[in-house]
Each structure stands twice: as C-alpha cells, then as structure tokens.
Design an enzyme around this catalytic site. Structure first.
Site, PDB file in Angstrom:
ATOM      1  N   LYS A  84     -50.053  23.127  21.028  1.00 23.42           N
ATOM      2  CA  LYS A  84     -48.791  22.422  21.271  1.00 23.42           C
ATOM      3  C   LYS A  84     -47.833  23.382  21.979  1.00 23.42           C
ATOM      4  O   LYS A  84     -47.568  24.483  21.500  1.00 23.42           O
ATOM      5  CB  LYS A  84     -48.201  22.014  19.916  1.00 23.42           C
ATOM      6  CG  LYS A  84     -47.629  20.617  19.883  1.00 23.42           C
ATOM      7  CD  LYS A  84     -47.224  20.263  18.476  1.00 23.42           C
ATOM      8  CE  LYS A  84     -46.586  18.904  18.434  1.00 23.42           C
ATOM      9  NZ  LYS A  84     -46.000  18.618  17.124  1.00 23.42           N
TER      10      LYS A  84
HETATM   11  O1  G3P Z   1     -44.482  15.261  16.088  1.00 22.75           O
HETATM   12  C1  G3P Z   1     -43.127  15.558  16.247  1.00 22.75           C
HETATM   13  C2  G3P Z   1     -42.383  15.368  14.993  1.00 22.75           C
HETATM   14  O2  G3P Z   1     -42.846  16.262  14.031  1.00 22.75           O
HETATM   15  C3  G3P Z   1     -40.920  15.405  15.084  1.00 22.75           C
HETATM   16  O3  G3P Z   1     -40.492  14.530  14.132  1.00 22.75           O
HETATM   17  O4  G3P Z   1     -38.986  13.545  12.505  1.00 22.75           O
HETATM   18  O5  G3P Z   1     -38.762  15.981  13.126  1.00 22.75           O
HETATM   19  O6  G3P Z   1     -38.105  14.197  14.722  1.00 22.75           O
HETATM   20  P1  G3P Z   1     -39.004  14.573  13.600  1.00 22.75           P
END
Ligand code: G3P
Length: 222
Positions: A84
């Site tokens: 990533k």
């Molecule tokens: O895959 C990306 C994710 O982990 C981000 O999610 O909820 O932190 O915006 P969030």
C-alpha cells in the site's frame, strides 16, 4: 464485487473468513495501532496465513527509493502481500518501479479521479478511493468511485478499484451497483450486512410454530 476486511484484528479476520465471503484484507498503520500490533511483520504474516488472499500492508517511507526498498522487504514476507503506497509523486514513482518487478501495489489515500488515473498509469494493481473520508468533508465519496470505475473502464486499464473507508452497509450496496471490483469493509459493517430485523423475526416465528406443532403431537411428521 469482492469483499475485503479493513482491519488488523486477527480475531475479526478469522470470523470473517469463516463465513466464506472475505477474500482479502487491507491494513494501515492506524488499524495496526487499534489492534495493538506493533509486531508489524508477524501481524502481516499471521493475517496472510488466515485469509489466503491479498493483504495490503502500507509502506511508511516518504521517498521513492526508500518506499521501493521497504516494499521489497515487506513483499518477501508472503506471496499474498500487496504494498500500500499513498498517492504522492514519490508514491507513483515507487509504484511504477514495483509494477515492473511484478510486486502488487494498492495506491491508497486516493481522493480524486486524476489520482486514480495516475495510479493506474503507473501500474498500480489496485487504487483505493476513500469514500467515508470524502463524505466527512461534505464531498460525494461514492461519486468518486463512479468516476474512477468509468474512467478505468474507458481504456480497459487492468487496475482494480477498492472502495475504501466504508462506514455502513449502504456504501457496499452502492459500490456494488457502480461496479467497484472490491469493497474493503470494517468488521462491524460485515455484521450489519448480515442482519435484517425481518430475518430475526422470521426465525423466531418458525421456531414458535414448530414448537406449537410439536405440542399437537405432529412434530414427528417433519
Ligand atoms: O482502507 C482505508 C480505511 O482504513 C480508512 O478508513 O474509516 O479510517 O476513513 P477510515
């Protein structure tokens, strides 16, 4: 559309994989922190052994050559690892180098169609538009997914779209309708997707009626 779990919690990953509907996992430093996994290599290898499919692990370097070095090291941990890399100039350079070495990449922190196009042109295996974080700032996260799916489709670019930063079950429905290849979802969203109040009520009613039938001495006629 395939479903990945967006977590570094191996308990949740085990439960999700048991259902037969999860084919990959995405992690990031925040998710590793939440899961209390400072043992990065051990955590990623454990997740790979559970899911037996693509597992995204993020590089922390900011400069292209260091990203590439880090990615080469991380990708040696398991054939399932996907690197990533954030959408920056250095990130694109690293993705381009890694794609020539057949190292799979997931361009993360993608917030615009142009970023997705650049990731695809650099050779990213996946691009990850962050839906919830765009919604949080009053922009249309799923609109971005739609634009990216369309533009990659126009040129049959092989990069797959991962709808990321998913916050609730409707995000999954819309991502699937739009043709996202994958949605990566938190464990709680997976559980919410399973449940429906009418399913719960229906099971209870069938159970009650079966008990009544048994009470009438007809249970053995099943
Ligand atoms: O895959 C990306 C994710 O982990 C981000 O999610 O909820 O932190 O915006 P969030």
């Amino acid at each position: 559309m395939r479903l990945f779990l967006d977590t570094a919690d191996v308990g949740q990953i085990r439960e999700g994989v048991k259902l037969g509907v999860i084919s990959g996992v995405t992690t990031n430093p925040s998710l590793l922190y939440q899961a209390g996994r400072a043992d990065y290599k051990a955590a990623i290898m454990e997740i790979c052994s559970i899911v037996n499919g693509p597992v995204s692990a993020e590089v922390l370097s900011q400069e292209a050559q260091s990203m590439v070095d880090e990615a080469r090291e991380i990708s040696s941990w398991s054939p399932h690892v996907v690197i990533k890399i954030p959408c920056t100039a250095s990130g694109l350079e690293a993705i381009s180098t890694l794609s020539k070495e057949n190292i799979k990449t997931n361009m993360t922190l993608c917030f615009s169609p142009n970023q997705a196009l650049l990731g695809a042109l650099a050779g990213a295996t996946y691009v990850s538009p962050f839906v919830g974080r765009l919604d949080d700032v009053g922009q249309d996260g799923m609109g971005l997914v739609a634009e990216i799916v369309d533009l990659l489709d126009n040129y049959t670019l092989p990069t797959q779209v991962i709808a990321a930063s998913i916050r609730h079950p409707m995000h999954c429905v819309v991502a699937a309708k739009l043709g996202a290849h994958i949605a990566t979802i938190p464990y709680n969203v997976l559980i919410q997707m399973i449940k429906h109040p009418l399913t719960t009520v229906g099971i209870a009613r069938f159970q009650e009626d079966w008990q009544r039938l048994s009470g009438q001495g007809r249970g053995d006629k099943r």
